[in-house]
Design an enzyme around this catalytic site. Sequence first.
Site, short mmCIF file in Angstrom:
data_model
loop_
_atom_site.label_atom_id
_atom_site.label_comp_id
_atom_site.label_asym_id
_atom_site.label_seq_id
_atom_site.Cartn_x
_atom_site.Cartn_y
_atom_site.Cartn_z
CG ASN A 26 -1.69 1.22 1.44
OD1 ASN A 26 -1.76 2.06 0.54
ND2 ASN A 26 -2.31 1.36 2.60
CE LYS B 194 -0.20 3.26 4.79
NZ LYS B 194 -0.15 3.40 6.24
CG HIS C 120 -5.91 2.10 5.20
ND1 HIS C 120 -5.47 3.02 6.12
CD2 HIS C 120 -4.90 1.20 5.04
CE1 HIS C 120 -4.24 2.68 6.50
NE2 HIS C 120 -3.88 1.58 5.87
CD GLU D 60 -3.05 5.56 6.70
OE1 GLU D 60 -3.07 5.62 5.45
OE2 GLU D 60 -2.13 5.00 7.34
CD GLU E 177 -3.58 -2.39 7.38
OE1 GLU E 177 -2.51 -2.71 6.86
OE2 GLU E 177 -4.13 -1.29 7.18
N GLY F 20 2.45 2.28 10.74
CA GLY F 20 3.41 3.38 10.57
C GLY F 20 4.17 3.74 11.83
CB SER G 274 5.12 -1.68 11.99
OG SER G 274 4.73 -0.33 12.19
P1 PGA Z 1 2.73 0.29 7.60
O1 PGA Z 1 1.26 0.51 6.97
O2 PGA Z 1 3.27 -0.99 7.04
O3 PGA Z 1 3.51 1.49 7.18
O4 PGA Z 1 2.53 0.21 9.09
C1 PGA Z 1 0.38 -0.57 6.78
C2 PGA Z 1 -0.92 -0.06 6.22
O5 PGA Z 1 -1.39 1.00 6.65
O6 PGA Z 1 -1.53 -0.69 5.33
#
Ligand code: PGA
Length: 256
Positions: free
Chosen positions: A12, A14, A97, A99, A167, A173, A213
Amino acid sequence: MPSTRTPLIAGNWKMNTTLAEARILAYNVVHMVGVPKGVDVAVCPPFVSLPIVAEALRGSPVALGAQNLYPAESGAYTGEVAPNMLQGLCRYVIVGHSERRAYFAEADEFVNAKVRTALEYDLTPIMCVGETLQQREAGETEDILRTQTSGGLADVDDVSSVVIAYEPVWAIGTGVAATPDDAREGIAVIRNTIAEADGQEAADSVRILYGGSMNPENVASLLEQPGIDGGLIGGASLNGEQFVALVRAAEERERE
Ligand code: PGA
């Protein structure tokens, strides 16, 4: 009985990569990953880069995914992207997601509309669910996972066509992934929720990824957990070497 679910490693990206950067990253991934054995691989670049990345992926087993869609075919929805614009271009689409839930107020009903729309247009939704730190500390993790899973999958006839990503919001992140035990337990709650609604066979056929992460250091310990069928990867997917290392770890697990 060993799982018949093919693991999926999905990147992803983003809101990262210019057109030029997306093109280079896609070519790097294609070049380094070759033909993965027993593992599905996908990258989800920003909308504007989809055509250029599709071009880079041509002839490679790496699939293309979008990061979102709007659940209508056309109309006055400034700034949104319709499913028929993605159909034929993408195989996957990320929906719900955290976010989007946090910054764009997407609730389960809207996520559910996106899941159903994606399926109608031959796109495989990667539906994200997960609790915040506050919810975890309040002991609400199981409730949240159950509500988001059943809400997102409401009125979906064929749940086996949906990919789910567990997640935990606090792991995204942050550099602090869930422990393998926490990841396994969260995924078990999601699978049980599906089994209760749609039967064990359906639940056993759904791929459930871990996200948050995930990196080359922690990937093996996460993927060795029963029920974890791959990863949705943010940060580490922006680095070709790291992303491909995750694919290799998934191949390794399949060989064992
Ligand atoms: P990350 O993000 O691997 O940077 O923690 C995962 C995601 O949000 O899909």
